[in-house]
Design a protein around this motif. Structure first.
Motif, PDB file in Angstrom:
ATOM      1  N   SER A 166      43.405  53.559  29.630  1.00 36.26           N
ATOM      2  CA  SER A 166      43.914  52.189  29.827  1.00 36.26           C
ATOM      3  C   SER A 166      45.422  52.293  30.014  1.00 36.26           C
ATOM      4  O   SER A 166      46.099  52.970  29.229  1.00 36.26           O
ATOM      5  N   THR A 167      45.957  51.637  31.047  1.00 36.20           N
ATOM      6  CA  THR A 167      47.414  51.703  31.262  1.00 36.20           C
ATOM      7  C   THR A 167      48.152  51.068  30.081  1.00 36.20           C
ATOM      8  O   THR A 167      49.245  51.496  29.725  1.00 36.20           O
ATOM      9  N   ASN A 168      47.556  50.031  29.463  1.00 33.83           N
ATOM     10  CA  ASN A 168      48.191  49.435  28.279  1.00 33.83           C
ATOM     11  C   ASN A 168      48.305  50.482  27.170  1.00 33.83           C
ATOM     12  O   ASN A 168      49.363  50.648  26.555  1.00 33.83           O
ATOM     13  N   GLN A 197      40.993  53.441  35.700  1.00 34.56           N
ATOM     14  CA  GLN A 197      40.975  53.487  34.242  1.00 34.56           C
ATOM     15  C   GLN A 197      39.537  53.762  33.786  1.00 34.56           C
ATOM     16  O   GLN A 197      38.586  53.257  34.381  1.00 34.56           O
ATOM     17  N   GLY A 205      39.359  50.502  30.588  1.00 34.50           N
ATOM     18  CA  GLY A 205      40.245  49.359  30.809  1.00 34.50           C
ATOM     19  C   GLY A 205      39.929  48.225  29.831  1.00 34.50           C
ATOM     20  O   GLY A 205      38.760  47.965  29.546  1.00 34.50           O
ATOM     21  N   ARG A 206      40.965  47.584  29.334  1.00 35.21           N
ATOM     22  CA  ARG A 206      40.782  46.516  28.351  1.00 35.21           C
ATOM     23  C   ARG A 206      40.945  45.155  29.021  1.00 35.21           C
ATOM     24  O   ARG A 206      41.901  44.934  29.758  1.00 35.21           O
ATOM     25  N   GLY A 207      40.013  44.253  28.710  1.00 32.16           N
ATOM     26  CA  GLY A 207      40.113  42.876  29.198  1.00 32.16           C
ATOM     27  C   GLY A 207      40.467  41.945  28.049  1.00 32.16           C
ATOM     28  O   GLY A 207      40.614  42.387  26.904  1.00 32.16           O
ATOM     29  N   GLN A 208      40.600  40.670  28.371  1.00 34.51           N
ATOM     30  CA  GLN A 208      40.873  39.673  27.329  1.00 34.51           C
ATOM     31  C   GLN A 208      39.687  39.550  26.391  1.00 34.51           C
ATOM     32  O   GLN A 208      38.557  39.808  26.771  1.00 34.51           O
ATOM     33  N   TRP A 244      37.414  46.053  31.027  1.00 36.24           N
ATOM     34  CA  TRP A 244      37.861  45.752  32.392  1.00 36.24           C
ATOM     35  C   TRP A 244      37.445  46.939  33.259  1.00 36.24           C
ATOM     36  O   TRP A 244      38.040  48.008  33.183  1.00 36.24           O
ATOM     37  N   LEU A 274      48.077  48.202  36.188  1.00 37.77           N
ATOM     38  CA  LEU A 274      49.440  48.554  35.780  1.00 37.77           C
ATOM     39  C   LEU A 274      49.844  47.791  34.524  1.00 37.77           C
ATOM     40  O   LEU A 274      49.298  46.728  34.210  1.00 37.77           O
ATOM     41  N   ASN A 287      44.585  32.819  32.051  1.00 37.20           N
ATOM     42  CA  ASN A 287      45.256  34.028  32.549  1.00 37.20           C
ATOM     43  C   ASN A 287      44.616  34.623  33.792  1.00 37.20           C
ATOM     44  O   ASN A 287      44.816  35.799  34.067  1.00 37.20           O
ATOM     45  N   LYS A 314      37.761  35.162  41.025  1.00 35.97           N
ATOM     46  CA  LYS A 314      38.781  35.893  40.271  1.00 35.97           C
ATOM     47  C   LYS A 314      39.340  37.065  41.080  1.00 35.97           C
ATOM     48  O   LYS A 314      38.621  37.978  41.453  1.00 35.97           O
ATOM     49  N   GLY A 326      43.480  39.631  36.516  1.00 35.45           N
ATOM     50  CA  GLY A 326      43.664  39.102  35.166  1.00 35.45           C
ATOM     51  C   GLY A 326      44.828  39.787  34.469  1.00 35.45           C
ATOM     52  O   GLY A 326      45.336  40.815  34.941  1.00 35.45           O
ATOM     53  N   ILE A 327      45.214  39.195  33.364  1.00 39.51           N
ATOM     54  CA  ILE A 327      46.397  39.648  32.617  1.00 39.51           C
ATOM     55  C   ILE A 327      46.015  39.832  31.154  1.00 39.51           C
ATOM     56  O   ILE A 327      45.338  38.979  30.577  1.00 39.51           O
ATOM     57  N   VAL A 386      48.193  44.221  33.926  1.00 41.34           N
ATOM     58  CA  VAL A 386      47.646  43.414  35.031  1.00 41.34           C
ATOM     59  C   VAL A 386      46.638  44.238  35.825  1.00 41.34           C
ATOM     60  O   VAL A 386      46.895  45.391  36.166  1.00 41.34           O
ATOM     61  N   GLY A 387      45.503  43.631  36.097  1.00 44.64           N
ATOM     62  CA  GLY A 387      44.513  44.244  36.985  1.00 44.64           C
ATOM     63  C   GLY A 387      44.297  43.313  38.168  1.00 44.64           C
ATOM     64  O   GLY A 387      44.098  42.104  37.981  1.00 44.64           O
TER      65      GLY A 387
HETATM   66  C1  BTN Z   1      41.239  39.832  31.806  1.00 40.59           C
HETATM   67  O1  BTN Z   1      40.302  40.009  31.011  1.00 40.59           O
HETATM   68  O2  BTN Z   1      41.175  38.959  32.669  1.00 40.59           O
HETATM   69  C2  BTN Z   1      42.472  40.670  31.706  1.00 40.59           C
HETATM   70  C3  BTN Z   1      42.281  42.005  32.350  1.00 40.59           C
HETATM   71  C4  BTN Z   1      43.511  42.881  32.303  1.00 40.59           C
HETATM   72  C5  BTN Z   1      43.221  44.248  32.869  1.00 40.59           C
HETATM   73  C6  BTN Z   1      44.451  45.079  32.996  1.00 40.59           C
HETATM   74  S1  BTN Z   1      44.192  46.484  34.030  1.00 40.59           S
HETATM   75  C7  BTN Z   1      45.726  47.139  33.557  1.00 40.59           C
HETATM   76  C8  BTN Z   1      45.907  46.853  32.081  1.00 40.59           C
HETATM   77  N1  BTN Z   1      45.332  47.923  31.285  1.00 40.59           N
HETATM   78  C9  BTN Z   1      44.257  47.524  30.621  1.00 40.59           C
HETATM   79  O3  BTN Z   1      43.549  48.254  29.894  1.00 40.59           O
HETATM   80  N2  BTN Z   1      44.026  46.223  30.842  1.00 40.59           N
HETATM   81  C10 BTN Z   1      45.030  45.645  31.709  1.00 40.59           C
END
Ligand code: BTN
Length: 270
Positions: A33-35, A57, A60-63, A68, A77, A118, A126, A129-130, A148-149
């Motif tokens: 995950s970039t975060n 990723q 990847g993590r979402g809200q 993600w 990023l 977001n 969509k 997302g952020i 941000v993805g």
């Molecule tokens: C959402 O759930 O709408 C938010 C998604 C955000 C995804 C981005 S991808 C880059 C950054 N790294 C992650 O793990 N998540 C965010």
């Protein structure tokens, strides 16, 4: 898909003499995950303005704790900032980022709107997302990572859209490549954060509301029907409750916290 650092740096420099956020780019092929990677760099002493970009990723993590899905072809990023704001106002960073990215994409001719709280939407689907994550000490944010993805050329679910297919449907290509989209997103984050910290939350909020696609939507909350009329400075959705002539409501308006309800993607599905 190869990511070209020189092309991105050139796009970031265009027309800009000095940066509000001094971007320092770290580009990876694949990270969980970039975060997460950015938090690791911050723990090793990286400074505000540090950016992590990955082609894909694996976690990847979402809200709201969601995943993600992040195959090659999308943009993933994260940007580090050190905002001096109260923890209670942390959602302002997400509102600022949503507005800034939408604003910059619209400047390029991509008619992006914001779906509370977001989501970046295009044609009611969509686009991206952020996810903002923060470190807090004594009620203040000490560090924040804005992730941000954006869907560029990656496959998307039914409620999603990618920018390449939208451009094809429009018979125009305002965003010519992945690097241009990445620089537009980074400049968008910078515009949003700059607006929040230099002009203040009231101005930021009025700009966010101008691009919000949900104003006037009908929503049900706790079996009450209401109409979306705005968003407050903590990111809560402001809903005016409806009543008939026989009932008097003690609270004619309510504020709904992000993550409590989902507004859906199509106007017809409300
Ligand atoms: C959402 O759930 O709408 C938010 C998604 C955000 C995804 C981005 S991808 C880059 C950054 N790294 C992650 O793990 N998540 C965010």
């Amino acid at each position: 898909m190869e990511f070209n650092r020189q092309k991105l740096e050139a796009a970031l420099e265009t027309g800009q003499e000095s940066r509000y956020l001094p971007f320092s780019l770290h580009i990876f092929e694949s990270v969980p995950s970039t975060n997460q990677t950015l938090w690791e760099l911050l723990n090793q002493g990286a400074t505000p303005g540090t950016v992590v970009i990955a082609t894909q990723q694996t976690a990847g993590r979402g809200q709201w704790g969601r995943q993600w899905i992040s195959p090659a072809g999308g943009i993933y990023l994260s940007v580090a900032i050190a905002p001096k704001i109260d923890a209670i106002d942390s959602y302002q960073l997400t509102l600022a980022t949503a507005w800034g990215i939408s604003f910059q994409l619209r400047q390029c001719g991509v008619s992006v709107g914001i779906k509370w709280p977001n989501d970046l939407v295009l044609n009611d689907r969509k686009l991206g997302g952020i996810l903002t994550e923060t470190k807090i000490n004594k009620g203040k944010i000490t560090q924040a990572v804005i992730g941000v993805g954006i869907n560029w050329a990656n496959p998307v679910p039914e409620t999603g859209i990618n920018l390449e297919s939208w451009q094809t449907s429009q018979h125009s290509k305002p965003i010519s490549c992945l690097e241009m989209l990445t620089s537009t997103v980074l400049l968008g984050i910078e515009s949003g954060v700059q607006c929040l910290f230099q002009e203040g939350i009231s101005i930021l909020l009025s700009r966010y509301l101008d691009l919000l696609t949900n104003i006037g939507d009908q929503v049900y909350f706790n079996n009450l029907l209401g109409t979306v009329v705005g968003v407050n400075s903590q990111g809560n959705l402001k809903v005016n409750l409806q009543t008939d002539d026989t009932k008097t409501l003690i609270t004619p308006e309510i504020y709904i916290e992000p993550g409590t309800i989902s507004l859906g993607y199509h106007k017809s599905s409300v």
